[in-house]
Design a protein around this motif. Structure first.
Motif, PDB file in Angstrom:
ATOM      1  N   TYR A   8       0.790  -1.234   0.000  1.00 35.50           N
ATOM      2  CA  TYR A   8       0.000   0.000   0.000  1.00 35.50           C
ATOM      3  C   TYR A   8       0.821   1.282   0.000  1.00 35.50           C
ATOM      4  O   TYR A   8       0.699   2.108   0.895  1.00 35.50           O
TER       5      TYR A   8
ATOM      6  N   PHE B 215      -5.437  -1.088  -5.402  1.00 34.77           N
ATOM      7  CA  PHE B 215      -6.377  -1.828  -4.569  1.00 34.77           C
ATOM      8  C   PHE B 215      -7.795  -1.302  -4.777  1.00 34.77           C
ATOM      9  O   PHE B 215      -8.752  -2.079  -4.868  1.00 34.77           O
TER      10      PHE B 215
ATOM     11  N   ILE C  12      -9.054  -2.920  -7.757  1.00 35.16           N
ATOM     12  CA  ILE C  12      -9.463  -4.318  -7.500  1.00 35.16           C
ATOM     13  C   ILE C  12     -10.914  -4.343  -7.012  1.00 35.16           C
ATOM     14  O   ILE C  12     -11.714  -5.192  -7.418  1.00 35.16           O
TER      15      ILE C  12
ATOM     16  N   TYR D  40     -14.103  -9.878  -8.022  1.00 35.36           N
ATOM     17  CA  TYR D  40     -13.780  -9.697  -6.604  1.00 35.36           C
ATOM     18  C   TYR D  40     -15.070  -9.301  -5.882  1.00 35.36           C
ATOM     19  O   TYR D  40     -15.384  -8.130  -5.690  1.00 35.36           O
TER      20      TYR D  40
ATOM     21  N   GLY E 100     -14.139  -5.290   4.785  1.00 37.53           N
ATOM     22  CA  GLY E 100     -13.266  -5.736   3.689  1.00 37.53           C
ATOM     23  C   GLY E 100     -12.475  -6.980   3.968  1.00 37.53           C
ATOM     24  O   GLY E 100     -11.598  -7.346   3.201  1.00 37.53           O
ATOM     25  N   SER E 101     -12.734  -7.650   5.084  1.00 35.38           N
ATOM     26  CA  SER E 101     -11.993  -8.868   5.420  1.00 35.38           C
ATOM     27  C   SER E 101     -10.498  -8.603   5.593  1.00 35.38           C
ATOM     28  O   SER E 101      -9.681  -9.493   5.337  1.00 35.38           O
ATOM     29  N   SER E 102     -10.161  -7.395   6.055  1.00 41.86           N
ATOM     30  CA  SER E 102      -8.741  -7.085   6.321  1.00 41.86           C
ATOM     31  C   SER E 102      -8.135  -8.079   7.299  1.00 41.86           C
ATOM     32  O   SER E 102      -6.937  -8.376   7.235  1.00 41.86           O
TER      33      SER E 102
ATOM     34  N   ASN F  85      -5.650 -11.044   6.403  1.00 38.06           N
ATOM     35  CA  ASN F  85      -4.197 -10.990   6.181  1.00 38.06           C
ATOM     36  C   ASN F  85      -3.393 -11.572   7.351  1.00 38.06           C
ATOM     37  O   ASN F  85      -2.234 -11.908   7.191  1.00 38.06           O
TER      38      ASN F  85
ATOM     39  N   TYR G  94      -9.361 -13.702  -7.194  1.00 31.34           N
ATOM     40  CA  TYR G  94      -7.986 -13.200  -7.050  1.00 31.34           C
ATOM     41  C   TYR G  94      -7.187 -13.324  -8.349  1.00 31.34           C
ATOM     42  O   TYR G  94      -5.964 -13.141  -8.358  1.00 31.34           O
TER      43      TYR G  94
ATOM     44  N   THR H 202      -5.433  -7.366 -10.202  1.00 37.00           N
ATOM     45  CA  THR H 202      -4.806  -7.999  -9.031  1.00 37.00           C
ATOM     46  C   THR H 202      -3.345  -8.333  -9.338  1.00 37.00           C
ATOM     47  O   THR H 202      -2.462  -8.174  -8.482  1.00 37.00           O
TER      48      THR H 202
ATOM     49  N   PHE I  89      -1.412  -5.159  -9.047  1.00 32.72           N
ATOM     50  CA  PHE I  89      -1.299  -4.826  -7.621  1.00 32.72           C
ATOM     51  C   PHE I  89      -0.152  -5.633  -6.991  1.00 32.72           C
ATOM     52  O   PHE I  89       0.694  -5.088  -6.270  1.00 32.72           O
TER      53      PHE I  89
ATOM     54  N   MET J 186      -1.145 -15.381  -2.337  1.00 35.45           N
ATOM     55  CA  MET J 186      -0.622 -14.704  -3.524  1.00 35.45           C
ATOM     56  C   MET J 186       0.891 -14.801  -3.506  1.00 35.45           C
ATOM     57  O   MET J 186       1.524 -14.693  -2.451  1.00 35.45           O
TER      58      MET J 186
ATOM     59  N   GLU K  97       1.120 -12.558   0.024  1.00 39.22           N
ATOM     60  CA  GLU K  97      -0.105 -12.339   0.811  1.00 39.22           C
ATOM     61  C   GLU K  97      -0.795 -13.645   1.160  1.00 39.22           C
ATOM     62  O   GLU K  97      -0.818 -14.581   0.368  1.00 39.22           O
TER      63      GLU K  97
ATOM     64  N   SER L 268      -4.737 -14.624   2.618  1.00 41.02           N
ATOM     65  CA  SER L 268      -6.056 -14.070   2.897  1.00 41.02           C
ATOM     66  C   SER L 268      -6.911 -15.202   3.457  1.00 41.02           C
ATOM     67  O   SER L 268      -7.471 -16.002   2.700  1.00 41.02           O
TER      68      SER L 268
ATOM     69  N   LYS M 128      -9.874 -17.267   5.229  1.00 40.56           N
ATOM     70  CA  LYS M 128     -11.337 -17.282   5.128  1.00 40.56           C
ATOM     71  C   LYS M 128     -11.885 -18.024   6.343  1.00 40.56           C
ATOM     72  O   LYS M 128     -11.264 -18.994   6.804  1.00 40.56           O
TER      73      LYS M 128
END
Ligand code: AVJ
Length: 325
Positions: A44, A52, A55, A61, A165-167, A170, A210, A217, A220, A256, A284, A286, A288
């Motif tokens: 970022y 982002f 995305i 997405y 945003g499901s941050s 990470n 993704y 993506t 990014f 990723m 990365e 992510s 779930k």
């Protein structure tokens, strides 16, 4: 403290200067590792934040599309649970887009957006202050994975942390646990957590999300190498690396990576790193969560889940939790 925007008096900006030195350290350390890796927060920079945002516009997405509909559908119910005059705190606020779907219903006493990208935070909080002239905004530029602190002069009121945003995805499990525990401490007893968390689901749906067709993506992910080239004197050849994203079902996470397309050597900050053909840099994770998994995680950090919502296709979960007395 310094007011950024001469036309708006409802916005203050606090720069806690997230250390840039840590980028250099993370890259040199991560590339020297047997399994090369760089933490996702370094995506970022200003360009990365813009990518982002792009995305978020991709149809594959689904995360923001589904989540925003949940806010539209449930804002009044959420506002009833939280109550008026809260202090709403958003770590990783980015463009401050999602909170806008809640503000009219919620009428908080103050909003505290936090972001690692200073320029981006300045722009988005100034724009938000113009759209919502009644809102008191206390923006804080910081790395929320390292410190979660409120600027001085934030008013009293029930503290509620908002993490859309499901941050949270990470973080690995111990980190997520730790982070939620810190949030519980910050908001205190009776304080709240409104959090959007992506759900486990079909591998194909996740992998499509993704690997968008427009390649945003991928850009990014590759921008991380551009950033290394620009800021750390790197000489990554972008044509020699490819975006790779897959769902690791056993771990319950999207991964990723950047895959080296050839055997090659790359210089960064005067150091040389060699890559085998097909070798990857892990950029990365992510994670779930099934609703029961997230609720158990929050509970272990001291939260009770008061209410949760999901979309008709069970893609995404939204949870409101409070700190147990
Ligand atoms: C911001 C971490 C929630 O993991 O879905 C989106 C980041 N990376 N597409 C996610 C991301 C690639 C996003 N989070």
């Amino acid at each position: 403290m310094n007011a950024t925007c001469p036309n708006t008096t409802n916005v203050s900006f606090h720069d806690y200067q997230p250390e840039l030195e840590s980028f250099r350290h993370a890259v040199l350390h991560g590339l020297a590792h047997e399994h090369k890796q760089i933490p996702p927060k370094f995506f970022y920079d200003e360009r990365g934040s813009q990518l982002f945002e792009a995305i978020l516009e991709q149809p594959e997405y689904y995360v923001p599309h589904v989540e925003k509909q949940l806010y539209r559908d449930y804002a009044p119910e959420i506002a009833t649970l939280i109550g008026a005059e809260s202090v709403l705190i958003e770590p990783g606020s980015g463009s401050c887009e999602k909170v806008q779907l809640l503000l009219d219903a919620l009428r908080p006493a103050a909003y505290v957006p936090m972001d690692i990208s200073g320029d981006f935070l300045r722009q988005s909080s100034a724009a938000l202050g113009e759209t919502f002239p009644w809102l008191h905004i206390h923006a804080a530029c910081l790395d929320f994975t390292r410190e979660l602190k409120l600027p001085q002069h934030v008013p009293q009121g029930r503290r509620v942390v908002f993490i859309p945003g499901s941050s949270l995805g990470n973080f690995d499990l111990p980190e997520a646990q730790h982070f939620l525990f810190h949030i519980a401490q910050l908001v205190g007893k009776g304080g709240g957590l409104l959090i959007g968390v992506d759900r486990k689901k079909d591998k194909a749906v996740l992998e499509t999300a993704y690997n968008d067709a427009a390649g945003v993506t991928a850009d990014f992910n590759l921008n991380l190498l551009v950033r290394i080239n620009n800021e750390l004197g790197g000489n990554f050849d972008l044509a020699q690396f490819a975006h790779y994203a897959c769902y690791n079902e056993a771990m319950g996470r999207i991964e990723m990576h950047l895959t080296s397309l050839t055997a090659q050597r790359v210089q960064v900050a005067g150091k040389t790193f060699s890559f085998r053909e097909g070798e990857r840099i892990h950029t990365e994770n992510s994670y779930k969560y099934h609703p029961a998994e997230f609720i158990a995680l929050a509970s272990a950090a001291g939260f009770t889940c008061e209410q949760h919502w999901t979309d008709p296709a069970n893609l995404f979960g939204l949870y409101y939790c409070t700190v147990r007395a």
